[in-house]
Design an enzyme around this catalytic site. Sequence first.
Site, PDB file in Angstrom:
ATOM      1  N   GLY A  22      -3.874   3.768  -8.091  1.00 44.96           N
ATOM      2  CA  GLY A  22      -2.717   3.945  -8.062  1.00 44.96           C
ATOM      3  C   GLY A  22      -1.874   3.535  -7.091  1.00 44.96           C
ATOM      4  O   GLY A  22      -0.674   3.681  -6.682  1.00 44.96           O
ATOM      5  N   TYR A  32      -2.332  11.252  -8.195  1.00 47.54           N
ATOM      6  CA  TYR A  32      -1.911  11.692  -9.418  1.00 47.54           C
ATOM      7  C   TYR A  32      -1.834  13.101  -9.882  1.00 47.54           C
ATOM      8  O   TYR A  32      -2.890  13.723  -9.724  1.00 47.54           O
ATOM      9  CB  TYR A  32      -2.717  11.037 -10.497  1.00 47.54           C
ATOM     10  CG  TYR A  32      -2.296   9.452 -10.694  1.00 47.54           C
ATOM     11  CD1 TYR A  32      -1.610   8.868  -9.936  1.00 47.54           C
ATOM     12  CD2 TYR A  32      -2.902   8.742 -11.713  1.00 47.54           C
ATOM     13  CE1 TYR A  32      -1.187   7.472  -9.772  1.00 47.54           C
ATOM     14  CE2 TYR A  32      -2.484   7.200 -11.723  1.00 47.54           C
ATOM     15  CZ  TYR A  32      -1.614   6.641 -10.940  1.00 47.54           C
ATOM     16  OH  TYR A  32      -1.408   5.374 -11.115  1.00 47.54           O
ATOM     17  N   LYS A 220      -0.217  -5.400  -8.865  1.00 41.61           N
ATOM     18  CA  LYS A 220       0.676  -4.813  -7.758  1.00 41.61           C
ATOM     19  C   LYS A 220       1.128  -6.015  -6.751  1.00 41.61           C
ATOM     20  O   LYS A 220       0.146  -6.460  -6.139  1.00 41.61           O
ATOM     21  CB  LYS A 220       0.211  -3.709  -7.244  1.00 41.61           C
ATOM     22  CG  LYS A 220      -0.015  -2.418  -8.202  1.00 41.61           C
ATOM     23  CD  LYS A 220       1.364  -1.825  -8.936  1.00 41.61           C
ATOM     24  CE  LYS A 220       0.975  -0.557  -9.814  1.00 41.61           C
ATOM     25  NZ  LYS A 220       2.426  -0.098 -10.353  1.00 41.61           N
ATOM     26  N   ASP A 248       3.941  -6.235 -10.345  1.00 45.17           N
ATOM     27  CA  ASP A 248       4.940  -5.017 -10.371  1.00 45.17           C
ATOM     28  C   ASP A 248       5.175  -4.795  -8.700  1.00 45.17           C
ATOM     29  O   ASP A 248       3.997  -4.504  -8.102  1.00 45.17           O
ATOM     30  CB  ASP A 248       4.040  -3.997 -10.972  1.00 45.17           C
ATOM     31  CG  ASP A 248       4.807  -2.536 -10.963  1.00 45.17           C
ATOM     32  OD1 ASP A 248       6.065  -2.548 -10.533  1.00 45.17           O
ATOM     33  OD2 ASP A 248       4.264  -1.694 -11.403  1.00 45.17           O
ATOM     34  N   GLU A 274       8.166  -6.527 -12.657  1.00 49.59           N
ATOM     35  CA  GLU A 274       8.419  -5.180 -12.772  1.00 49.59           C
ATOM     36  C   GLU A 274       8.990  -4.458 -11.699  1.00 49.59           C
ATOM     37  O   GLU A 274       8.483  -4.539 -10.489  1.00 49.59           O
ATOM     38  CB  GLU A 274       7.031  -4.398 -13.198  1.00 49.59           C
ATOM     39  CG  GLU A 274       7.194  -2.826 -13.804  1.00 49.59           C
ATOM     40  CD  GLU A 274       6.124  -2.410 -14.435  1.00 49.59           C
ATOM     41  OE1 GLU A 274       5.816  -1.204 -14.158  1.00 49.59           O
ATOM     42  OE2 GLU A 274       5.221  -3.375 -14.778  1.00 49.59           O
ATOM     43  N   GLU A 301      10.270   2.909 -15.453  1.00 45.79           N
ATOM     44  CA  GLU A 301       9.384   3.945 -15.317  1.00 45.79           C
ATOM     45  C   GLU A 301      10.277   5.056 -14.509  1.00 45.79           C
ATOM     46  O   GLU A 301       9.907   6.428 -14.480  1.00 45.79           O
ATOM     47  CB  GLU A 301       7.918   3.613 -14.528  1.00 45.79           C
ATOM     48  CG  GLU A 301       8.083   3.209 -13.299  1.00 45.79           C
ATOM     49  CD  GLU A 301       6.850   2.772 -12.590  1.00 45.79           C
ATOM     50  OE1 GLU A 301       6.313   3.675 -12.131  1.00 45.79           O
ATOM     51  OE2 GLU A 301       6.379   1.601 -12.878  1.00 45.79           O
ATOM     52  N   ASP A 324       9.647   6.028 -19.704  1.00 49.71           N
ATOM     53  CA  ASP A 324       8.415   6.703 -19.288  1.00 49.71           C
ATOM     54  C   ASP A 324       8.732   8.191 -19.916  1.00 49.71           C
ATOM     55  O   ASP A 324       9.652   8.809 -20.073  1.00 49.71           O
ATOM     56  CB  ASP A 324       8.756   7.242 -17.722  1.00 49.71           C
ATOM     57  CG  ASP A 324       7.408   7.854 -17.146  1.00 49.71           C
ATOM     58  OD1 ASP A 324       7.391   9.010 -17.565  1.00 49.71           O
ATOM     59  OD2 ASP A 324       6.619   7.391 -16.354  1.00 49.71           O
ATOM     60  N   HIS A 351       5.910   2.492 -19.793  1.00 51.75           N
ATOM     61  CA  HIS A 351       5.150   2.735 -18.642  1.00 51.75           C
ATOM     62  C   HIS A 351       4.111   3.961 -18.861  1.00 51.75           C
ATOM     63  O   HIS A 351       4.231   4.707 -19.419  1.00 51.75           O
ATOM     64  CB  HIS A 351       6.003   3.273 -17.747  1.00 51.75           C
ATOM     65  CG  HIS A 351       5.188   3.865 -16.260  1.00 51.75           C
ATOM     66  ND1 HIS A 351       5.197   4.963 -16.024  1.00 51.75           N
ATOM     67  CD2 HIS A 351       4.491   3.331 -15.366  1.00 51.75           C
ATOM     68  CE1 HIS A 351       4.493   5.269 -14.943  1.00 51.75           C
ATOM     69  NE2 HIS A 351       4.096   3.990 -14.583  1.00 51.75           N
ATOM     70  N   GLU A 382       1.315  -0.409 -21.577  1.00 50.29           N
ATOM     71  CA  GLU A 382       0.267  -0.080 -20.578  1.00 50.29           C
ATOM     72  C   GLU A 382      -0.883   0.804 -20.677  1.00 50.29           C
ATOM     73  O   GLU A 382      -0.669   1.912 -21.384  1.00 50.29           O
ATOM     74  CB  GLU A 382       1.284   0.495 -19.242  1.00 50.29           C
ATOM     75  CG  GLU A 382       0.441   0.376 -17.738  1.00 50.29           C
ATOM     76  CD  GLU A 382       1.186   0.808 -16.545  1.00 50.29           C
ATOM     77  OE1 GLU A 382       0.684   0.426 -15.629  1.00 50.29           O
ATOM     78  OE2 GLU A 382       2.474   1.540 -16.784  1.00 50.29           O
TER      79      GLU A 382
END
Length: 441
Positions: A22, A32, A220, A248, A274, A301, A324, A351, A382
């Site tokens: 993440g 998370y 990312k 992103d 993104e 998101e 989201d 997202h 995703e």
Amino acid sequence: MPMITAVRVHDVRFPTSLEHDGSDAMNPDADYSAAYVELLTDDPGLAGYGFTFTIGRGTDLVVEAARQRALPLIGRDTDELCADLGGAYRQLGADSQLRWLGPEKGVVHLALAAVVNALWDLAARRAGKPLWRLLAEMTPEELVAATDFRYVSDAITPDEALAMLREMEPTRAQRIAELRERGGYPCYTTSAGWLGYDDDKLRRLLKEALDAGYRHLKLKVGRDIDDDVRRLRIAREVIGWDFDLMIDANQVWDVSQAIEWVGRLAEFRPLWIEEPTSPDDVLGHATIRRAVAPIGVATGEHGMNRVLFKQMFQAGAIDYCQLDAARLAGVSEILAVYLMARKFGVPVCPHAGGVGLCELVQHLSIFDFVAVSGSLEHRVTEYVDHLHEHFTDPCVVRDGHYVLPEQAGYSGQMLDSTLAEFTFPGGTYWRAQTSDVPGSA
């Protein structure tokens, strides 16, 4: 006639920061997490489960807000609530004192999302259907009645929405059959591209993603331009040029910086950039979109409510809408965004980079194709391969497609064993940690 008798809300946190799962340019140490809601009834076979996604500290604030948001449901008849889900949503959002803390943004809106998600889960369980099918079998009139058009009727009216839904209604069954024939709804993976992964891990995970059938992959970016160039070069070496590569930035850039940075990365032909800048900056996104074309601009998101999406559509600011399921206030607000996206011709690619979000968005994407957009063109949802084992009805992905879920509900129920282990701070995992472990304080 079962009645809602109690609400339980849990602060559930997973130590994903320990393995850099993440990690991105804005959020390098995400744990998370979820503010997880259980709506209990006097029927032991009927309950509703929902959540909103967070990344660690502050989840306790959302938990308390969700408890307060849910209190008006206690004592309510489930038959009456499920017969008018739009009305229930509007009543839950009408608390003027809680609304003042937003309005329709921040902690109180995240909390409303958790509660409304639990309510729609209860409705689907009561009907004995997965949420996507519950929605796909609602009449156009029922869907419009469930939709929140407040503040967006200048972009789409209920009559316009009704006409769109009626147009798609006769061929819904054909599109369900098409999805089954294709193996499900197409998805892309982000699991290979977290910023905290070293180059060897990046190569290995990209190769594994290709072997698993993915044709769309996301990395990312945004921490260091030379690092991004190197990592995208690795990505293209592994996946070649026949598959889509997305990038992103997770909101880390100013507008001019985004334009310059994406220009440096354009040689790798990304499908989209993104979250190139602040999620609230409608005109900034429009400026970036004009400057980086034909690379698309995607965001959503952190889209706080349907009004922000309305402005993004009206300003021609985005090429891909990434709503989201746990930041917008549940299905009633999400319906409004899907309907506006259809009118403005913007594909919705939800997202799902967080615990449980994949479980939710598979239902929304399937419903969109079946009843709203009727198209898979430029649409891919995703998927991240994290934490699905903690749910009673985990999503299933095969060959780069979400397999249509069959169990009743919204797929958001967590296992009791997960709550016992990862509820913060009293779960067995967190009790065993010291204060210097990421996320433990």
